[in-house]
Design a protein around this motif. Sequence first.
Motif, PDB file in Angstrom:
ATOM      1  N   ALA A   8       4.980   0.383   2.253  1.00 22.83           N
ATOM      2  CA  ALA A   8       5.467  -0.648   1.341  1.00 22.83           C
ATOM      3  C   ALA A   8       4.298  -1.473   0.797  1.00 22.83           C
ATOM      4  O   ALA A   8       4.249  -1.787  -0.401  1.00 22.83           O
ATOM      5  CB  ALA A   8       6.481  -1.543   2.047  1.00 22.83           C
ATOM      6  N   GLY A   9       3.345  -1.827   1.656  1.00 20.85           N
ATOM      7  CA  GLY A   9       2.174  -2.578   1.230  1.00 20.85           C
ATOM      8  C   GLY A   9       1.322  -1.805   0.234  1.00 20.85           C
ATOM      9  O   GLY A   9       0.865  -2.356  -0.775  1.00 20.85           O
ATOM     10  N   ILE A  10       1.126  -0.526   0.509  1.00 24.65           N
ATOM     11  CA  ILE A  10       0.353   0.315  -0.411  1.00 24.65           C
ATOM     12  C   ILE A  10       1.062   0.415  -1.758  1.00 24.65           C
ATOM     13  O   ILE A  10       0.427   0.345  -2.824  1.00 24.65           O
ATOM     14  CB  ILE A  10       0.107   1.706   0.208  1.00 24.65           C
ATOM     15  CG1 ILE A  10      -0.853   1.577   1.394  1.00 24.65           C
ATOM     16  CG2 ILE A  10      -0.424   2.687  -0.828  1.00 24.65           C
ATOM     17  CD1 ILE A  10      -0.942   2.815   2.264  1.00 24.65           C
ATOM     18  N   LEU A  11       2.388   0.563  -1.740  1.00 28.60           N
ATOM     19  CA  LEU A  11       3.157   0.611  -2.990  1.00 28.60           C
ATOM     20  C   LEU A  11       3.018  -0.685  -3.782  1.00 28.60           C
ATOM     21  O   LEU A  11       2.980  -0.655  -5.019  1.00 28.60           O
ATOM     22  CB  LEU A  11       4.628   0.908  -2.718  1.00 28.60           C
ATOM     23  CG  LEU A  11       4.976   2.355  -2.401  1.00 28.60           C
ATOM     24  CD1 LEU A  11       6.464   2.484  -2.049  1.00 28.60           C
ATOM     25  CD2 LEU A  11       4.634   3.263  -3.572  1.00 28.60           C
ATOM     26  N   CYS A  12       2.940  -1.825  -3.089  1.00 23.66           N
ATOM     27  CA  CYS A  12       2.721  -3.101  -3.782  1.00 23.66           C
ATOM     28  C   CYS A  12       1.392  -3.092  -4.530  1.00 23.66           C
ATOM     29  O   CYS A  12       1.318  -3.522  -5.687  1.00 23.66           O
ATOM     30  CB  CYS A  12       2.735  -4.260  -2.788  1.00 23.66           C
ATOM     31  SG  CYS A  12       4.346  -4.718  -2.164  1.00 23.66           S
ATOM     32  N   PHE A  13       0.349  -2.580  -3.879  1.00 28.30           N
ATOM     33  CA  PHE A  13      -0.954  -2.489  -4.539  1.00 28.30           C
ATOM     34  C   PHE A  13      -0.903  -1.535  -5.734  1.00 28.30           C
ATOM     35  O   PHE A  13      -1.391  -1.864  -6.816  1.00 28.30           O
ATOM     36  CB  PHE A  13      -2.039  -2.024  -3.554  1.00 28.30           C
ATOM     37  CG  PHE A  13      -2.619  -3.131  -2.747  1.00 28.30           C
ATOM     38  CD1 PHE A  13      -3.569  -3.993  -3.289  1.00 28.30           C
ATOM     39  CD2 PHE A  13      -2.222  -3.326  -1.435  1.00 28.30           C
ATOM     40  CE1 PHE A  13      -4.112  -5.025  -2.531  1.00 28.30           C
ATOM     41  CE2 PHE A  13      -2.753  -4.356  -0.671  1.00 28.30           C
ATOM     42  CZ  PHE A  13      -3.696  -5.207  -1.216  1.00 28.30           C
ATOM     43  N   LEU A  14      -0.311  -0.382  -5.540  1.00 31.56           N
ATOM     44  CA  LEU A  14      -0.230   0.600  -6.623  1.00 31.56           C
ATOM     45  C   LEU A  14       0.581   0.076  -7.798  1.00 31.56           C
ATOM     46  O   LEU A  14       0.201   0.251  -8.970  1.00 31.56           O
ATOM     47  CB  LEU A  14       0.354   1.920  -6.114  1.00 31.56           C
ATOM     48  CG  LEU A  14      -0.503   2.687  -5.117  1.00 31.56           C
ATOM     49  CD1 LEU A  14       0.242   3.914  -4.596  1.00 31.56           C
ATOM     50  CD2 LEU A  14      -1.833   3.087  -5.743  1.00 31.56           C
ATOM     51  N   LEU A  15       1.698  -0.566  -7.505  1.00 34.87           N
ATOM     52  CA  LEU A  15       2.530  -1.131  -8.566  1.00 34.87           C
ATOM     53  C   LEU A  15       1.757  -2.183  -9.349  1.00 34.87           C
ATOM     54  O   LEU A  15       1.811  -2.215 -10.586  1.00 34.87           O
ATOM     55  CB  LEU A  15       3.818  -1.728  -7.974  1.00 34.87           C
ATOM     56  CG  LEU A  15       4.803  -2.333  -8.958  1.00 34.87           C
ATOM     57  CD1 LEU A  15       5.288  -1.283  -9.963  1.00 34.87           C
ATOM     58  CD2 LEU A  15       5.983  -2.937  -8.214  1.00 34.87           C
ATOM     59  N   GLY A  16       1.013  -3.029  -8.658  1.00 38.70           N
ATOM     60  CA  GLY A  16       0.213  -4.049  -9.336  1.00 38.70           C
ATOM     61  C   GLY A  16      -0.867  -3.454 -10.221  1.00 38.70           C
ATOM     62  O   GLY A  16      -1.097  -3.924 -11.337  1.00 38.70           O
ATOM     63  N   ILE A  17      -1.511  -2.407  -9.737  1.00 42.65           N
ATOM     64  CA  ILE A  17      -2.557  -1.744 -10.531  1.00 42.65           C
ATOM     65  C   ILE A  17      -1.958  -1.120 -11.788  1.00 42.65           C
ATOM     66  O   ILE A  17      -2.452  -1.324 -12.900  1.00 42.65           O
ATOM     67  CB  ILE A  17      -3.298  -0.685  -9.682  1.00 42.65           C
ATOM     68  CG1 ILE A  17      -4.141  -1.370  -8.614  1.00 42.65           C
ATOM     69  CG2 ILE A  17      -4.165   0.219 -10.561  1.00 42.65           C
ATOM     70  CD1 ILE A  17      -4.671  -0.424  -7.535  1.00 42.65           C
ATOM     71  N   VAL A  18      -0.893  -0.367 -11.611  1.00 38.84           N
ATOM     72  CA  VAL A  18      -0.233   0.287 -12.756  1.00 38.84           C
ATOM     73  C   VAL A  18       0.289  -0.767 -13.728  1.00 38.84           C
ATOM     74  O   VAL A  18       0.151  -0.631 -14.951  1.00 38.84           O
ATOM     75  CB  VAL A  18       0.897   1.229 -12.274  1.00 38.84           C
ATOM     76  CG1 VAL A  18       1.735   1.714 -13.429  1.00 38.84           C
ATOM     77  CG2 VAL A  18       0.303   2.409 -11.505  1.00 38.84           C
ATOM     78  N   HIS A  19       0.870  -1.832 -13.198  1.00 41.87           N
ATOM     79  CA  HIS A  19       1.412  -2.906 -14.024  1.00 41.87           C
ATOM     80  C   HIS A  19       0.329  -3.520 -14.913  1.00 41.87           C
ATOM     81  O   HIS A  19       0.524  -3.684 -16.124  1.00 41.87           O
ATOM     82  CB  HIS A  19       2.028  -3.976 -13.110  1.00 41.87           C
ATOM     83  CG  HIS A  19       2.632  -5.114 -13.835  1.00 41.87           C
ATOM     84  ND1 HIS A  19       2.000  -6.322 -13.985  1.00 41.87           N
ATOM     85  CD2 HIS A  19       3.833  -5.243 -14.452  1.00 41.87           C
ATOM     86  CE1 HIS A  19       2.774  -7.142 -14.667  1.00 41.87           C
ATOM     87  NE2 HIS A  19       3.895  -6.510 -14.956  1.00 41.87           N
ATOM     88  N   SER A  20      -0.814  -3.842 -14.331  1.00 37.41           N
ATOM     89  CA  SER A  20      -1.893  -4.454 -15.111  1.00 37.41           C
ATOM     90  C   SER A  20      -2.495  -3.490 -16.122  1.00 37.41           C
ATOM     91  O   SER A  20      -2.713  -3.850 -17.279  1.00 37.41           O
ATOM     92  CB  SER A  20      -2.986  -4.990 -14.184  1.00 37.41           C
ATOM     93  OG  SER A  20      -2.601  -6.236 -13.664  1.00 37.41           O
ATOM     94  N   ILE A  21      -2.755  -2.266 -15.707  1.00 36.49           N
ATOM     95  CA  ILE A  21      -3.382  -1.290 -16.619  1.00 36.49           C
ATOM     96  C   ILE A  21      -2.459  -0.959 -17.780  1.00 36.49           C
ATOM     97  O   ILE A  21      -2.872  -0.992 -18.948  1.00 36.49           O
ATOM     98  CB  ILE A  21      -3.803  -0.017 -15.854  1.00 36.49           C
ATOM     99  CG1 ILE A  21      -4.967  -0.343 -14.920  1.00 36.49           C
ATOM    100  CG2 ILE A  21      -4.173   1.097 -16.820  1.00 36.49           C
ATOM    101  CD1 ILE A  21      -5.344   0.782 -13.973  1.00 36.49           C
TER     102      ILE A  21
END
Length: 130
Positions: A8-21
């Motif tokens: 879940a924590g890793i998905l939070c990081f990935l979602l944030g990266i994809v969201h910003s890019i």
Amino acid sequence: MNTYLCIAGILCFLLGIVHSILGEYLIFNSKRNKGNLVPSKKSEALKGRHLRILWATWHLASVFGWCIGAILIKISIEYNELKSTSIDFIIQSIIYTMFLTSLLVLVGTKGKHPGWIVLLLIGILVVIGN
């Protein structure tokens, strides 16, 4: 280690990266003057100052997601040692946050933005991991 909370924590990081890019590419790229980091090209519908705060708020969501991801990963690593009412409160807060934001994105975009699925998945993983 609690695998569900870690994922879940890793998905939070990935979602944030994809969201910003994707936000930079699909939304803000055409609204930026050459050489400027912050978009400020005003339009008939949106003043420059409103566009700047939308840009900042857009990226705040990513930063908050990374913060929640860091908290989840830290808790997942030390899950057995950290078990307390404070940790339970933090986890419950994250669960409610993920479910409510998932619902918000689902309703707000009429289900067309896939972010609601990832937010829901994170919430489910945290429930299972708790």
